[in-house]
Design an enzyme around this catalytic site. Structure first.
Site, short mmCIF file in Angstrom:
data_model
loop_
_atom_site.label_atom_id
_atom_site.label_comp_id
_atom_site.label_asym_id
_atom_site.label_seq_id
_atom_site.Cartn_x
_atom_site.Cartn_y
_atom_site.Cartn_z
N THR A 119 6.01 -2.74 14.72
CA THR A 119 6.75 -4.00 14.85
C THR A 119 8.10 -3.99 14.12
O THR A 119 8.25 -3.30 13.10
CB THR A 119 5.90 -5.16 14.29
OG1 THR A 119 6.70 -6.32 14.18
CG2 THR A 119 5.35 -4.84 12.91
N TYR A 143 1.93 -8.99 7.44
CA TYR A 143 1.82 -8.41 8.78
C TYR A 143 2.67 -7.15 8.87
O TYR A 143 2.19 -6.07 9.24
CB TYR A 143 2.26 -9.44 9.83
CG TYR A 143 2.47 -8.85 11.20
CD1 TYR A 143 1.43 -8.20 11.85
CD2 TYR A 143 3.71 -8.93 11.83
CE1 TYR A 143 1.63 -7.64 13.11
CE2 TYR A 143 3.92 -8.37 13.07
CZ TYR A 143 2.88 -7.72 13.71
OH TYR A 143 3.08 -7.16 14.94
#
Ligand code: UDP
Length: 326
Positions: A119, A143
């Site tokens: 990501t 995350y």
């Protein structure tokens, strides 16, 4: 025909990749615990489905013994920035601990090709306008940290065990199948475009903008939206290069163009012809102001070219919004 095990293949990006794999002459097998995904995806796309958990080595061992798996794609991650700040343990358990179990089983079973969904959140606050693969990686939320940890683990597993990987760092995955057959459906929904569309369709009272005093042109966050089929295509191209050259690779995947939250809201109004209430509320923890990709490396090395504009992304997502089964 090569068998590709798609972990999390019943979810959003996974299901679109399964669809494209099949259309590209592969035999994708969905492996999913259905904690977030939808079982009817396997029926609709007519592919084999195995119910199983990412961290279940016994089950994975059986699958690797039975099916002749060429490569594993992994989409079964928790992905919400805000939630990761509130519940980091959940993120480290699912996104790191369970992934090492999967990787260990792959090594033990001799399956040595892995495609990893990473990501833009691994980069943290950008220090240049467009983020390329050489940009520093200093994630600002659990995350992003959980994904970066796996990137590092993959480097070590290549050195020690010869496990090859393609790390694909998505910017903002969005849009849906243009025929409206499969689409994005998170419960609860936290992503910008589906939330705006729900406001447009009247399912939601308003869209809330999370902060309008960021250091950007209109004060709202800027993101790079890339269509889920463009991402799916990069998985296939990356996998093919890894298999051919037997080496680990990494790419940033985005359109290269940034749109502010306010601009996306305006675009949705234009595409759908609907008006709806827009409110500004507090910032959400863990959001960098701007995230835009430089994807020149993927273009040069993979011949990857994102095809869908923001308008097409919104159009396809709107079609799904009006036909969605869940
Ligand atoms: N956002 C917003 N309102 C919402 C949902 C998201 O203003 O209801 C903003 C969010 O703060 C971020 C951008 O939209 O700046 C994209 O958020 P999303 O959760 O879709 O993706 P992320 O960038 O976190 O992967």
């Amino acid at each position: 025909m090569k068998n590709i095990l798609v972990i999390g293949g019943a979810g959003y990006i996974g299901s679109h990749t399964v669809n494209l794999l099949k259309k590209s002459g592969y035999n994708p097998i969905i492996y999913d615990n259905l904690s977030k995904g939808y079982k009817d995806v396997a029926e609709i796309l007519n592919v084999k489905f195995i119910k199983g958990d990412l961290g279940d080595r016994k089950k994975l061992k059986e699958v690797f013994e039975k099916e002749n798996i060429t490569a594993v794609m992994h989409f079964a991650a928790f992905i919400e920035v805000g939630e990761s700040v509130q519940e980091p343990a959940k993120y480290y358990e699912n996104n790191v601990v369970k992934v090492t179990k999967l990787l260990d089983q792959m090594v033990e079973s001799g399956v040595k090709n892995f495609i990893f969904s990473s990501t833009a959140a691994t980069f943290g606050e950008p220090v240049k306008d467009k983020i390329d693969e050489t940009h520093q990686q200093l994630p600002i939320n659990p995350y992003g940290k959980s994904k970066l940890m796996v990137e590092k683990i993959l480097e070590d597993y290549d050195t020690a065990y010869g496990l090859k990987s393609v790390v694909l760092r998505y910017f903002n995955a969005s849009g849906s199948d243009k025929d409206g057959i499969i689409g994005e459906s998170h419960i609860p929904e936290t992503h910008l475009i589906p939330l705006i569309l729900q406001a447009a369709s009247g399912k939601r009272e308003s869209i809330k903008i999370f902060g309008d005093d960021y250091p950007t042109k209109d004060g709202t966050c800027i993101r790079d939206f890339v269509h889920v089929y463009d991402l799916a295509k990069a998985h296939i191209l990356g996998m093919e290069k890894m298999l051919k050259e037997n080496k680990s690779l990494n790419y940033n995947l985005g359109s290269g163009e940034g749109f502010s939250v306010k601009e996306v809201i305006e675009k949705v109004k234009e595409v759908t012809g609907k008006d709806f209430k827009v409110e500004t509320v507090e910032k959400r923890a863990g959001d960098p102001a701007v995230l835009v990709a430089n994807s020149e490396k993927a273009k040069k090395e993979l011949g990857w070219e994102p095809e869908y504009s923001l308008e097409e992304i919104i159009n396809s997502a709107w079609k799904w919004e009006n036909n969605r089964r869940y």
